[in-house]
Design a protein around this motif. Structure first.
Motif, PDB file in Angstrom:
ATOM      1  N   VAL A   1       0.808  -1.223   0.000  1.00  0.00           N
ATOM      2  CA  VAL A   1       0.000   0.000   0.000  1.00  0.00           C
ATOM      3  C   VAL A   1       0.845   1.279   0.000  1.00  0.00           C
ATOM      4  CG1 VAL A   1      -1.709   1.304   1.357  1.00  0.00           C
ATOM      5  CG2 VAL A   1      -1.928  -1.169   1.124  1.00  0.00           C
ATOM      6  N   LEU A   2       1.999   1.250   0.632  1.00  0.00           N
ATOM      7  CA  LEU A   2       2.793   2.466   0.846  1.00  0.00           C
ATOM      8  C   LEU A   2       3.938   2.599  -0.147  1.00  0.00           C
ATOM      9  CD1 LEU A   2       3.098   2.260   4.745  1.00  0.00           C
ATOM     10  CD2 LEU A   2       1.336   3.419   3.399  1.00  0.00           C
ATOM     11  N   GLY A   3       4.254   3.848  -0.488  1.00  0.00           N
ATOM     12  CA  GLY A   3       5.409   4.154  -1.321  1.00  0.00           C
ATOM     13  C   GLY A   3       6.667   4.225  -0.461  1.00  0.00           C
ATOM     14  N   ALA A   4       7.799   4.464  -1.086  1.00  0.00           N
ATOM     15  CA  ALA A   4       9.099   4.442  -0.403  1.00  0.00           C
ATOM     16  C   ALA A   4       9.176   5.416   0.772  1.00  0.00           C
ATOM     17  CB  ALA A   4      10.218   4.728  -1.399  1.00  0.00           C
ATOM     18  N   SER A   5       8.787   6.679   0.565  1.00  0.00           N
ATOM     19  CA  SER A   5       8.874   7.653   1.658  1.00  0.00           C
ATOM     20  C   SER A   5       7.875   7.328   2.766  1.00  0.00           C
ATOM     21  CB  SER A   5       8.661   9.076   1.139  1.00  0.00           C
ATOM     22  OG  SER A   5       7.356   9.214   0.607  1.00  0.00           O
TER      23      SER A   5
ATOM     24  N   GLU B   1       9.303   4.610   5.018  1.00  0.00           N
ATOM     25  CA  GLU B   1      10.274   5.134   5.984  1.00  0.00           C
ATOM     26  C   GLU B   1       9.564   5.657   7.220  1.00  0.00           C
ATOM     27  OE1 GLU B   1      12.868   8.021   4.206  1.00  0.00           O
ATOM     28  OE2 GLU B   1      13.472   6.649   2.617  1.00  0.00           O
ATOM     29  N   GLN B   2       8.489   6.419   7.013  1.00  0.00           N
ATOM     30  CA  GLN B   2       7.703   6.928   8.143  1.00  0.00           C
ATOM     31  C   GLN B   2       7.097   5.774   8.925  1.00  0.00           C
ATOM     32  OE1 GLN B   2       4.748   9.504   6.472  1.00  0.00           O
ATOM     33  NE2 GLN B   2       6.215  11.109   5.952  1.00  0.00           N
ATOM     34  N   PHE B   3       6.578   4.787   8.221  1.00  0.00           N
ATOM     35  CA  PHE B   3       5.959   3.607   8.821  1.00  0.00           C
ATOM     36  C   PHE B   3       6.944   2.893   9.742  1.00  0.00           C
ATOM     37  CE2 PHE B   3       5.130  -0.980   8.506  1.00  0.00           C
ATOM     38  CZ  PHE B   3       3.827  -1.049   8.951  1.00  0.00           C
ATOM     39  N   ALA B   4       8.149   2.674   9.260  1.00  0.00           N
ATOM     40  CA  ALA B   4       9.162   1.945  10.025  1.00  0.00           C
ATOM     41  C   ALA B   4       9.573   2.668  11.301  1.00  0.00           C
ATOM     42  CB  ALA B   4      10.394   1.687   9.158  1.00  0.00           C
ATOM     43  N   ALA B   5       9.449   3.994  11.319  1.00  0.00           N
ATOM     44  CA  ALA B   5       9.875   4.782  12.469  1.00  0.00           C
ATOM     45  C   ALA B   5       8.828   4.823  13.588  1.00  0.00           C
ATOM     46  CB  ALA B   5      10.205   6.206  12.029  1.00  0.00           C
ATOM     47  N   LEU B   6       7.633   4.295  13.347  1.00  0.00           N
ATOM     48  CA  LEU B   6       6.550   4.378  14.325  1.00  0.00           C
ATOM     49  C   LEU B   6       6.462   3.128  15.194  1.00  0.00           C
ATOM     50  CD1 LEU B   6       3.743   5.797  12.016  1.00  0.00           C
ATOM     51  CD2 LEU B   6       5.094   7.066  13.699  1.00  0.00           C
ATOM     52  N   ASP B   7       5.816   3.284  16.374  1.00  0.00           N
ATOM     53  CA  ASP B   7       5.530   2.109  17.199  1.00  0.00           C
ATOM     54  C   ASP B   7       4.339   1.359  16.598  1.00  0.00           C
ATOM     55  OD1 ASP B   7       2.974   3.048  18.365  1.00  0.00           O
ATOM     56  OD2 ASP B   7       4.223   4.471  19.470  1.00  0.00           O
TER      57      ASP B   7
ATOM     58  N   SER C   1      -3.717   5.921   5.258  1.00  0.00           N
ATOM     59  CA  SER C   1      -3.211   5.835   3.884  1.00  0.00           C
ATOM     60  C   SER C   1      -4.176   5.057   2.999  1.00  0.00           C
ATOM     61  CB  SER C   1      -1.830   5.184   3.851  1.00  0.00           C
ATOM     62  OG  SER C   1      -0.892   6.003   4.493  1.00  0.00           O
ATOM     63  N   TRP C   2      -4.671   3.951   3.499  1.00  0.00           N
ATOM     64  CA  TRP C   2      -5.616   3.114   2.753  1.00  0.00           C
ATOM     65  C   TRP C   2      -6.860   3.924   2.365  1.00  0.00           C
ATOM     66  CZ3 TRP C   2      -5.605  -2.458   2.199  1.00  0.00           C
ATOM     67  CH2 TRP C   2      -6.784  -2.976   1.664  1.00  0.00           C
TER      68      TRP C   2
ATOM     69  N   SER D   1       0.923   9.276  -2.830  1.00  0.00           N
ATOM     70  CA  SER D   1       1.691   9.285  -1.588  1.00  0.00           C
ATOM     71  C   SER D   1       0.969  10.163  -0.583  1.00  0.00           C
ATOM     72  CB  SER D   1       3.091   9.868  -1.803  1.00  0.00           C
ATOM     73  OG  SER D   1       3.828   9.049  -2.658  1.00  0.00           O
ATOM     74  N   VAL D   2       0.859   9.658   0.634  1.00  0.00           N
ATOM     75  CA  VAL D   2       0.286  10.451   1.712  1.00  0.00           C
ATOM     76  C   VAL D   2       1.425  11.182   2.391  1.00  0.00           C
ATOM     77  CG1 VAL D   2      -1.006  10.404   3.879  1.00  0.00           C
ATOM     78  CG2 VAL D   2      -1.603   8.823   2.025  1.00  0.00           C
ATOM     79  N   ILE D   3       1.264  12.479   2.504  1.00  0.00           N
ATOM     80  CA  ILE D   3       2.274  13.330   3.131  1.00  0.00           C
ATOM     81  C   ILE D   3       1.690  13.841   4.437  1.00  0.00           C
ATOM     82  CG2 ILE D   3       3.642  15.434   2.883  1.00  0.00           C
ATOM     83  CD1 ILE D   3       3.148  14.977  -0.236  1.00  0.00           C
ATOM     84  N   ARG D   4       2.424  13.647   5.505  1.00  0.00           N
ATOM     85  CA  ARG D   4       1.961  14.130   6.803  1.00  0.00           C
ATOM     86  C   ARG D   4       2.621  15.458   7.110  1.00  0.00           C
ATOM     87  NH1 ARG D   4       1.003   9.140   5.693  1.00  0.00           N
ATOM     88  NH2 ARG D   4      -0.650   8.127   6.835  1.00  0.00           N
ATOM     89  N   ASN D   5       1.802  16.507   7.181  1.00  0.00           N
ATOM     90  CA  ASN D   5       2.308  17.846   7.475  1.00  0.00           C
ATOM     91  C   ASN D   5       2.606  17.964   8.966  1.00  0.00           C
ATOM     92  OD1 ASN D   5       1.878  18.590   4.763  1.00  0.00           O
ATOM     93  ND2 ASN D   5      -0.288  18.896   5.195  1.00  0.00           N
ATOM     94  N   GLU D   6       3.352  19.005   9.339  1.00  0.00           N
ATOM     95  CA  GLU D   6       3.752  19.192  10.735  1.00  0.00           C
ATOM     96  C   GLU D   6       2.561  19.245  11.674  1.00  0.00           C
ATOM     97  OE1 GLU D   6       6.647  22.157  11.664  1.00  0.00           O
ATOM     98  OE2 GLU D   6       7.738  21.765   9.811  1.00  0.00           O
ATOM     99  N   GLY D   7       1.458  19.830  11.239  1.00  0.00           N
ATOM    100  CA  GLY D   7       0.268  19.923  12.074  1.00  0.00           C
ATOM    101  C   GLY D   7      -0.477  18.615  12.188  1.00  0.00           C
ATOM    102  N   GLY D   8      -0.045  17.586  11.450  1.00  0.00           N
ATOM    103  CA  GLY D   8      -0.680  16.288  11.516  1.00  0.00           C
ATOM    104  C   GLY D   8      -1.698  16.033  10.432  1.00  0.00           C
TER     105      GLY D   8
END
Length: 128
Positions: free
Chosen positions: A31-35, A38-44, A55-56, A78-85
């Motif tokens: 489901v997710l692209g490369a960037s 990376e965000q996915f892997a960094a989360l709990d 994303s789905w 690609s879903v981009i998460r802005n600083e405000g969430g």
């Protein structure tokens, strides 16, 4: 000018069931692209499932907004998460110009076991 509107709702237990039949990592790679990966892997673990759900639903809503003009794949968006969430969507640049896509507006809501996404896509004003 509006190109399309799409909505999607996801029952969270459905996603958990998909993860149990495959694996979280396998579903994420589908489901997710490369960037996004990376965000996915960094989360709990609890936040990874929420990221997959958002994303789905956003990608499904965008697919519906552009169908039948275009038949997108998971990796075309690609879903981009802005600083405000607040998440936003980016369409692959090759498709953006060929489909004459302008601004993409997104909204996501979570309530209990449900995630709801709405996407409105504008036509580009460029004459190229």
């Amino acid at each position: 000018m509006l190109l399309g509107i799409g909505t999607d709702v996801l029952h969270f237990p459905r996603l958990v069931n998909l993860i149990s039949r495959r694996s979280e990592a396998q579903l994420a790679r589908r489901v997710l692209g490369a960037s996004e990966l990376e965000q996915f892997a960094a989360l709990d673990a609890s936040r990874r499932v929420r990221l997959l759900a958002v994303s789905w639903t956003l990608k499904e809503a965008a697919y519906k907004a552009l169908y039948p003009t275009a038949k997108l794949t998971w990796k075309d968006l690609s879903v981009i998460r802005n600083e405000g969430g607040k998440p936003s969507l980016a369409l692959a640049s090759t498709l953006q110009s060929s489909l004459k896509v302008g601004a993409i507006h997104c909204s996501v809501s979570h309530d209990g076991d449900y995630v709801l996404a709405m996407v409105a896509i504008e036509r580009s004003n460029s004459s190229s």
